[in-house]
Design a protein around this motif. Structure first.
Motif, short mmCIF file in Angstrom:
data_model
loop_
_atom_site.label_atom_id
_atom_site.label_comp_id
_atom_site.label_asym_id
_atom_site.label_seq_id
_atom_site.Cartn_x
_atom_site.Cartn_y
_atom_site.Cartn_z
N UNK A 5 18.46 -13.68 -7.06
CA UNK A 5 18.32 -12.36 -7.66
C UNK A 5 17.37 -12.36 -8.84
N UNK A 6 17.51 -13.36 -9.72
CA UNK A 6 16.62 -13.45 -10.88
C UNK A 6 15.18 -13.65 -10.44
N UNK A 7 14.96 -14.56 -9.49
CA UNK A 7 13.60 -14.83 -9.03
C UNK A 7 12.99 -13.59 -8.36
N UNK A 8 13.79 -12.85 -7.62
CA UNK A 8 13.28 -11.62 -7.00
C UNK A 8 12.85 -10.63 -8.08
N UNK A 9 13.69 -10.44 -9.09
CA UNK A 9 13.33 -9.53 -10.18
C UNK A 9 12.09 -10.02 -10.91
N UNK A 12 9.10 -9.00 -9.37
CA UNK A 12 8.90 -7.56 -9.32
C UNK A 12 9.50 -6.90 -8.09
N UNK A 13 10.38 -7.60 -7.40
CA UNK A 13 11.01 -7.03 -6.21
C UNK A 13 12.30 -6.32 -6.57
N UNK A 14 12.54 -5.17 -5.98
CA UNK A 14 13.82 -4.51 -6.23
C UNK A 14 14.96 -5.33 -5.65
N UNK A 33 20.99 -6.29 -12.21
CA UNK A 33 20.38 -4.95 -12.22
C UNK A 33 20.64 -4.25 -13.55
N UNK A 34 21.82 -4.46 -14.12
CA UNK A 34 22.12 -3.85 -15.41
C UNK A 34 21.23 -4.44 -16.50
N UNK A 35 21.10 -5.77 -16.52
CA UNK A 35 20.27 -6.43 -17.53
C UNK A 35 18.79 -6.10 -17.33
N UNK A 36 18.41 -5.84 -16.08
CA UNK A 36 17.02 -5.49 -15.81
C UNK A 36 16.66 -4.17 -16.47
N UNK A 37 17.67 -3.44 -16.91
CA UNK A 37 17.44 -2.21 -17.65
C UNK A 37 17.21 -1.03 -16.75
N UNK A 38 16.65 -0.01 -17.32
CA UNK A 38 16.41 1.24 -16.64
C UNK A 38 15.56 1.06 -15.40
N UNK A 39 14.79 -0.01 -15.36
CA UNK A 39 13.84 -0.22 -14.29
C UNK A 39 14.42 -0.23 -12.90
N UNK A 40 15.62 -0.77 -12.71
CA UNK A 40 16.16 -0.88 -11.36
C UNK A 40 17.57 -0.31 -11.25
N UNK A 61 9.24 3.74 0.69
CA UNK A 61 8.48 4.47 -0.32
C UNK A 61 7.71 3.52 -1.24
N UNK A 62 6.45 3.21 -0.89
CA UNK A 62 5.66 2.28 -1.72
C UNK A 62 5.47 2.77 -3.15
N UNK A 63 5.38 4.09 -3.34
CA UNK A 63 5.21 4.62 -4.70
C UNK A 63 6.45 4.36 -5.54
N UNK A 64 7.63 4.53 -4.93
CA UNK A 64 8.87 4.25 -5.64
C UNK A 64 8.95 2.77 -6.00
N UNK A 65 8.59 1.89 -5.08
CA UNK A 65 8.61 0.45 -5.37
C UNK A 65 7.65 0.11 -6.51
N UNK A 66 6.47 0.71 -6.50
CA UNK A 66 5.50 0.45 -7.57
C UNK A 66 6.04 0.96 -8.92
#
Length: 123
Positions: A5-9, A12-14, A33-40, A61-66
């Motif tokens: 999970x950490x490596x995925x984050x 930049x992967x959701x 996901x909580x520590x990742x903050x508002x981002x995810x 949704x590539x725009x959402x992923x970006x």
């Protein structure tokens, strides 16, 4: 799920997880996901249907992923290495000072440091 999970984050992967208090991997995923903050905030689902809906929405949704990726790196304290090192340094100093004070009380010594060893690391 810890390292994966950490490596995925970090890449930049959701990370999408099914939040369940009964399963350690789910708690870890939700915590990351909580520590990742508002981002995810989108990444933790609480039902199988919600999990599927989130996965499809993010995957399609590539725009959402970006946008998620940009917010992740802009807001995540998870990757604030300098701040973490500073906290770790302060914690080590506080532990050392507590140990010195304890040793001084135990030995009835005041005004001087008690010789001791501090070992950090291993291998």
């Amino acid at each position: 799920s810890h390292t994966t999970g950490f490596e995925a984050l970090a890449a930049g992967l959701p990370v999408i997880t099914l939040g369940s208090a009964r399963v350690v991997a789910s708690r870890v995923g939700a915590s990351l996901n909580t520590v990742a903050g508002d981002g995810l905030a989108v990444g933790t689902a609480y039902t199988h249907k919600e999990y599927e809906d989130v996965a499809v929405r993010v995957g399609a949704n590539p725009r959402l992923r970006a946008a998620l990726r940009r917010r992740l790196f802009a807001n995540a304290p998870l990757f604030a290495t300098g701040a973490w090192v500073g906290c770790w340094d302060r914690a080590l100093h506080a532990l050392y000072e507590q140990r010195v004070a304890l040793a001084q009380r135990e030995q009835g010594v005041s005004g001087r440091l008690v010789p001791m060893h501090v070992v950090v690391g291993g291998g």
